[in-house]
Design an enzyme around this catalytic site. Structure first.
Site, mmCIF file in Angstrom:
data_model
loop_
_atom_site.group_PDB
_atom_site.id
_atom_site.type_symbol
_atom_site.label_atom_id
_atom_site.label_comp_id
_atom_site.label_asym_id
_atom_site.label_seq_id
_atom_site.Cartn_x
_atom_site.Cartn_y
_atom_site.Cartn_z
ATOM 1 N N ASP A 175 41.596 -21.066 1.677
ATOM 2 C CA ASP A 175 40.834 -21.722 0.492
ATOM 3 C C ASP A 175 39.406 -21.527 0.916
ATOM 4 O OD1 ASP A 175 41.401 -23.797 2.227
ATOM 5 O OD2 ASP A 175 40.389 -25.015 0.541
ATOM 6 N N TYR A 217 46.852 -25.101 4.992
ATOM 7 C CA TYR A 217 47.340 -26.176 4.510
ATOM 8 C C TYR A 217 46.487 -27.004 3.560
ATOM 9 C CZ TYR A 217 50.174 -30.414 4.690
ATOM 10 O OH TYR A 217 51.189 -31.299 4.247
ATOM 11 N N ASP A 218 45.389 -27.679 3.888
ATOM 12 C CA ASP A 218 44.639 -28.617 3.239
ATOM 13 C C ASP A 218 43.842 -27.529 2.195
ATOM 14 O OD1 ASP A 218 44.434 -31.288 4.429
ATOM 15 O OD2 ASP A 218 44.507 -29.801 6.033
ATOM 16 N N HIS A 229 7.559 -7.390 8.286
ATOM 17 C CA HIS A 229 6.831 -6.869 9.364
ATOM 18 C C HIS A 229 6.038 -7.915 10.315
ATOM 19 C CE1 HIS A 229 7.494 -2.499 8.456
ATOM 20 N NE2 HIS A 229 7.801 -3.260 7.343
ATOM 21 N N GLY A 257 2.514 3.987 11.320
ATOM 22 C CA GLY A 257 3.944 4.331 11.802
ATOM 23 C C GLY A 257 5.045 4.209 10.780
ATOM 24 N N ASP A 267 2.265 -11.672 16.922
ATOM 25 C CA ASP A 267 2.449 -10.637 16.521
ATOM 26 C C ASP A 267 3.815 -10.106 15.986
ATOM 27 O OD1 ASP A 267 1.249 -8.028 15.784
ATOM 28 O OD2 ASP A 267 0.356 -7.753 17.540
ATOM 29 N N ARG A 296 0.586 -1.209 -0.064
ATOM 30 C CA ARG A 296 0.032 -0.188 0.099
ATOM 31 C C ARG A 296 0.972 1.181 -0.013
ATOM 32 N NH1 ARG A 296 -5.331 -1.219 1.513
ATOM 33 N NH2 ARG A 296 -5.854 0.955 1.349
ATOM 34 N N LEU A 314 2.664 -2.186 17.647
ATOM 35 C CA LEU A 314 2.833 -0.745 17.998
ATOM 36 C C LEU A 314 2.208 -0.238 18.892
ATOM 37 C CD1 LEU A 314 4.008 0.333 14.154
ATOM 38 C CD2 LEU A 314 5.340 -0.621 16.062
ATOM 39 N N VAL A 315 0.811 -0.706 19.145
ATOM 40 C CA VAL A 315 -0.154 -0.214 19.983
ATOM 41 C C VAL A 315 0.576 -0.149 21.302
ATOM 42 C CG1 VAL A 315 -2.330 -0.475 21.095
ATOM 43 C CG2 VAL A 315 -1.778 -0.776 18.610
ATOM 44 N N TYR A 344 -4.141 -10.646 -2.679
ATOM 45 C CA TYR A 344 -4.054 -9.957 -1.586
ATOM 46 C C TYR A 344 -4.916 -10.702 -0.672
ATOM 47 C CZ TYR A 344 -4.406 -6.593 2.099
ATOM 48 O OH TYR A 344 -4.443 -5.770 3.423
HETATM 49 C C1 GDG Z 1 2.301 -5.184 11.054
HETATM 50 C C2 GDG Z 1 2.594 -6.283 11.975
HETATM 51 C C3 GDG Z 1 3.956 -4.854 13.370
HETATM 52 C C4 GDG Z 1 -5.480 0.824 15.181
HETATM 53 N N1 GDG Z 1 -6.321 1.507 15.221
HETATM 54 C C5 GDG Z 1 -6.554 2.589 15.037
HETATM 55 C C6 GDG Z 1 -5.197 3.047 14.672
HETATM 56 N N2 GDG Z 1 -4.248 2.110 14.640
HETATM 57 C C7 GDG Z 1 -3.083 2.148 14.484
HETATM 58 C C8 GDG Z 1 -2.221 1.896 15.790
HETATM 59 C C9 GDG Z 1 -0.837 1.486 15.305
HETATM 60 C C10 GDG Z 1 -1.105 0.478 13.955
HETATM 61 O O1 GDG Z 1 -2.579 0.988 13.664
HETATM 62 C C11 GDG Z 1 -1.086 -0.876 14.294
HETATM 63 O O2 GDG Z 1 0.113 -1.374 14.643
HETATM 64 P P1 GDG Z 1 0.373 -2.828 14.684
HETATM 65 O O3 GDG Z 1 1.924 -2.816 14.940
HETATM 66 O O4 GDG Z 1 -0.543 -3.342 15.758
HETATM 67 O O5 GDG Z 1 -0.025 -3.732 13.326
HETATM 68 P P2 GDG Z 1 -0.148 -3.573 11.758
HETATM 69 O O6 GDG Z 1 0.371 -2.111 11.331
HETATM 70 O O7 GDG Z 1 -1.450 -3.788 11.372
HETATM 71 O O8 GDG Z 1 0.858 -4.518 11.211
HETATM 72 C C12 GDG Z 1 2.808 -5.630 13.315
HETATM 73 C C13 GDG Z 1 3.670 -3.758 12.285
HETATM 74 O O9 GDG Z 1 3.343 -4.382 11.037
HETATM 75 C C14 GDG Z 1 4.616 -2.742 12.032
HETATM 76 O O10 GDG Z 1 6.119 -3.463 11.642
HETATM 77 O O11 GDG Z 1 3.895 -4.089 14.549
HETATM 78 O O12 GDG Z 1 3.009 -6.755 14.152
HETATM 79 O O13 GDG Z 1 1.318 -7.032 12.117
HETATM 80 O O14 GDG Z 1 0.015 2.535 14.954
HETATM 81 O O15 GDG Z 1 -2.450 3.110 16.479
HETATM 82 N N3 GDG Z 1 -5.032 4.396 14.290
HETATM 83 C C15 GDG Z 1 -6.066 5.448 14.243
HETATM 84 N N4 GDG Z 1 -7.265 4.908 14.261
HETATM 85 C C16 GDG Z 1 -7.469 3.931 14.865
HETATM 86 O O16 GDG Z 1 -8.496 3.310 15.181
HETATM 87 N N5 GDG Z 1 -5.814 6.498 13.738
#
Ligand code: GDG
Length: 723
Positions: free
Chosen positions: A676, A497-498, A163, A30, A370, A10, A374-375, A85
């Protein structure tokens, strides 16, 4: 000017149609934030799908409109989205990589669609690629892209980051197209994973399924050095902290709090996905209320589930299950004044998330698997007052960094129930102590630091690849080196050697120097300091070579014997206690592999298989190496795969370190080394920059020069002694 091309399924923007008109919506994810520092710069670009299927005319418009945003679209048809997808990516790879093997499906037509879609991405990249560009491909949807590009552009620089988790070989091998997927990724130069275990699993699959051997985290793929690495991704810490401390988030917190009542809140926030463990969390919360009824009316679960992939049957079923469980808990424990679970099936803007991160004292993040998650990091960054408790699944990549969370096994309901109680009752001082440490970690390893590290490591690897490109030693070079040698007052030559001085022999015990080599060594020892540096036993080297009055380094650097002196041990060797366990493993393979045998040196163990039926020996040696690598983790040992041998040795010393040790105090004006195999690379890498290093045979090497075989080595040494 060379540019960086980011590639992901994406784009960091998505197009939606509102009243038939295109609307561009930017992603706040992120990755988009972190990579913003790259793709928005200069002529860098991001290539990906804009999230919608369009007519040809619309596609042309979009292509033009995205140029100023440094984005280039790849257009996918509805069929691509369905099969590539939602199909192969999300119903074959996603479940396999998250260990949900009962959800995996294998359909040839979906594999084909995956291949074709990857081809579309590779073609789009080729269209924009210019010499010296760097490409960074992201995630499991695009595993074939690196090798598609490598075939077209053999020298291009490619990074790949996964990821989601990389599963154990035992699961990965179930996928019919496993080898093609591995080779696809191995087209990249530098391959990143969130955790060490993901990296280890990947390397083990490369070894066992695609036949590549690896040393530490490096693989030689058709003479190209490829490196896998563990690089946990972070967040934009300041952004979450600022948002959580904004007036808007504070105002929202107050207004939500007013409506919700006085209960303590536990936050649960995920995309709808079976890997996230949402039903398990609900069941644990229900058990908690049952087991500790005093908390009924006092604690609520604030459950946010963000809609995702709900066209897929398993996701639809999951949604129904979650709704059922929410209804069940609320029906059983709810009262007029108390809602046990506040459930929202929707997404929220960032201000709302920040208000939730503020108002929930506990975050319960218990995925079954997972990649990172990041949450939990965002929750930590948002806790302005340094209070709050994180309950985190040990199956999330983030658990490797956040050991001050309450870590739980998401399959252990009792443990989760007790974790909720512990979190609710944790004294404030203890909360703060833990939260401060976690904040320190999340603040230090941000998304920006992650991006910089990835790019620097990729560039560094490319430089190392280039420095490993050896040059054939032609007649002119040989003449010039011979001249240098003859002029030198105090030359020193390191000789493996060898395979370097001697050809390989059917029977390794019959490799004592022949007449020609004896004569060369006798004559050369008068003109230079000679050091034979070999993996052989000390006693063998002494028996064969002592008469030449030269230095000997045995067992890959473990022991050194100066001419005329006694053997000495190099390096600080721990005791050899590891040998018993390793010997048991080797014995197990000897029993299963007729013709193989064990050689025990003083500080190393060697499994020989040159007398084993061809094919079986290769198979067993790769099994044995994986087995050993697994069992030897953290024991300070190296596993070396040599010519029909697998050897285990302490990693504290190697040929390179021993060579440097030998050079100490030596005022030399000519250093040369010949070797070698893999173990000689340590010598080539360790010697001073002006040393003349020569690899015997083909393949990438740290050596400056290459010759074809041991005969060429002897001929050059003969030139050195000829008048
Ligand atoms: C992959 C991997 C890895 C969620 N709900 C809302 C919202 N979010 C945001 C969170 C967070 C992101 O989405 C979710 O991050 P995760 O890390 O949980 O998972 P993914 O991005 O789906 O997936 C995962 C990641 O890649 C990074 O490498 O950590 O394991 O599966 O930032 O805050 N954001 C908003 N509204 C929501 O309702 N604005």
């Amino acid at each position: 000017m060379a540019k960086t091309i980011i590639v992901s399924n994406r784009l960091p923007i998505r197009i939606e149609k509102v009243d038939g008109k295109k609307v561009y919506k930017t992603s706040e994810g992120g990755l988009a934030t972190g990579l913003g520092s790259i793709y928005k710069e200069g002529n860098n670009i991001w290539i990906g799908w804009p999230g919608i299927s369009l007519t040809q005319e619309e596609e042309e418009e979009v292509e033009k409109e995205l140029i100023d945003r440094n984005m280039r679209p790849v257009f996918l048809t509805e069929h691509d989205v369905e099969e590539f997808y939602l199909g192969f990516s999300n119903q074959t790879l996603w479940p396999a990589f998250h260990y949900f093997i009962h959800h995996m499906r294998f359909k040839d037509e979906e594999w084909e669609a995956y291949y074709n879609a990857n081809r579309k991405f590779a073609d789009a990249i080729s269209k924009w690629l210019e010499p010296d560009d760097i490409i960074w491909v992201h995630d499991y949807q695009l595993m074939l892209v690196p090798n598609m590009l490598r075939k077209q552009f053999p020298n291009v620089t490619i990074g790949f980051f996964q990821h989601i988790p990389f599963p154990s070989y035992e699961v990965f091998r179930m996928i019919p197209w496993r080898k093609k997927l591995l080779n696809g990724v191995l087209g990249a130069d530098y391959i990143g994973f969130h955790t060490y275990d993901d990296m280890r699993h990947f390397l083990s699959s490369c070894h066992r399924l695609a036949g590549y051997s690896y040393e530490r985290n490096q693989i030689l793929v058709k003479n190209r050095l490829v490196e896998a690495d563990s690089l946990p991704m972070g967040i934009d810490y300041d952004k979450y902290l600022e948002s959580a401390t904004s007036q808007l988030a504070k105002a929202k917190e107050i207004s939500y709090r007013d409506s919700l009542g006085k209960q303590e809140l536990i936050l649960s926030m995920d995309r709808l996905d079976y890997s996230k463990g949402i039903p398990g969390r609900l069941k644990a919360f229900s058990r908690f209320l049952e087991k500790y009824p005093e908390y009924q009316g006092r604690v609520s679960l604030f459950l946010i589930v963000v809609p995702s992939r709900d066209q897929v049957a398993s996701y639809k079923a999951l949604k129904e299950k979650v709704e059922f469980l929410v209804g069940h808990v609320n029906g059983k424990y709810g009262t007029i004044n108390y809602v046990p679970v506040h459930f929202y099936y929707r997404s929220f803007p960032l201000d709302d998330l920040s208000a939730f991160y503020r108002m929930c004292k506990i975050a319960m993040i218990t995925p079954k698997r997972d990649g990172m998650n990041l949450v939990c990091k965002e929750f930590i960054a948002s806790r302005e007052n340094e209070d709050g408790v994180l309950i985190l699944s040990e199956m999330a990549g983030a658990s490797k960094e956040l050991s001050d969370a309450i870590l739980v096994n998401p399959n252990d309901e009792n443990e989760m129930v007790e974790a909720i109680k512990r979190a609710l009752e944790m004294p404030l001082a203890e909360q703060k102590r833990r939260m401060k440490i976690m904040q320190g970690t999340v603040k230090k390893y941000t998304i920006f630091q992650w991006v910089d590290l990835f790019m620097n490591n990729l560039k560094d690897l490319k430089e190392r690849q280039q420095s490993m490109a050896t040059k054939r030693l032609d007649d002119d070079l040989k003449a010039s080196i011979t001249k240098q040698f003859k002029k030198a007052k105090n030359p020193i030559i390191f000789l493996d050697y060898d395979g370097t001085l001697m050809p390989f022999h059917e029977n390794p015990d019959e490799c004592d120097p022949d007449a020609e080599l004896s004569q060369i060594l006798h004559q050369l020892a008068v003109k230079a300091k000679l050091v034979v540096i070999s993996g052989r036993k000390a006693a063998t080297l002494e028996e064969w070579l002592d008469e030449f009055n030269i230095d000997l380094i045995a067992e890959h650097g473990i022991k050194t014997k100066r001419a005329g002196a006694k053997w000495e041990v190099n390096g600080d060797l721990q005791d050899d206690g590891w040998k018993k366990e390793a010997r048991d493993i080797l014995e197990f393979y000897i029993q299963r592999t007729p013709g193989s045998f064990l050689e025990e040196k003083e500080h190393t163990l060697v499994w020989h298989y040159r007398k084993v039926e061809k094919g079986l020996g290769d198979l067993r040696s790769s099994e044995l190496s994986s087995h050993l690598k697994h069992f030897m983790t953290n024991k300070g040992l190296d596993v070396i795969e040599g010519d029909h041998v697998v050897e285990v040795k302490p990693s504290v010393i190697n040929k390179g370190k021993a060579a440097i040790e030998r050079l100490k105090g030596e005022k030399t004006d000519f250093i040369m080394a010949f070797g070698d195999d893999r173990t000689d690379e340590d010598t080539f890498e360790a010697l001073p920059k002006d040393a003349l290093t020569v690899k015997v045979g083909s393949g990438f090497s740290y050596a400056k020069f290459a010759v074809e075989n041991n005969e060429e080595v002897r001929a050059l040494l003969q030139d050195f002694v000829n008048e």
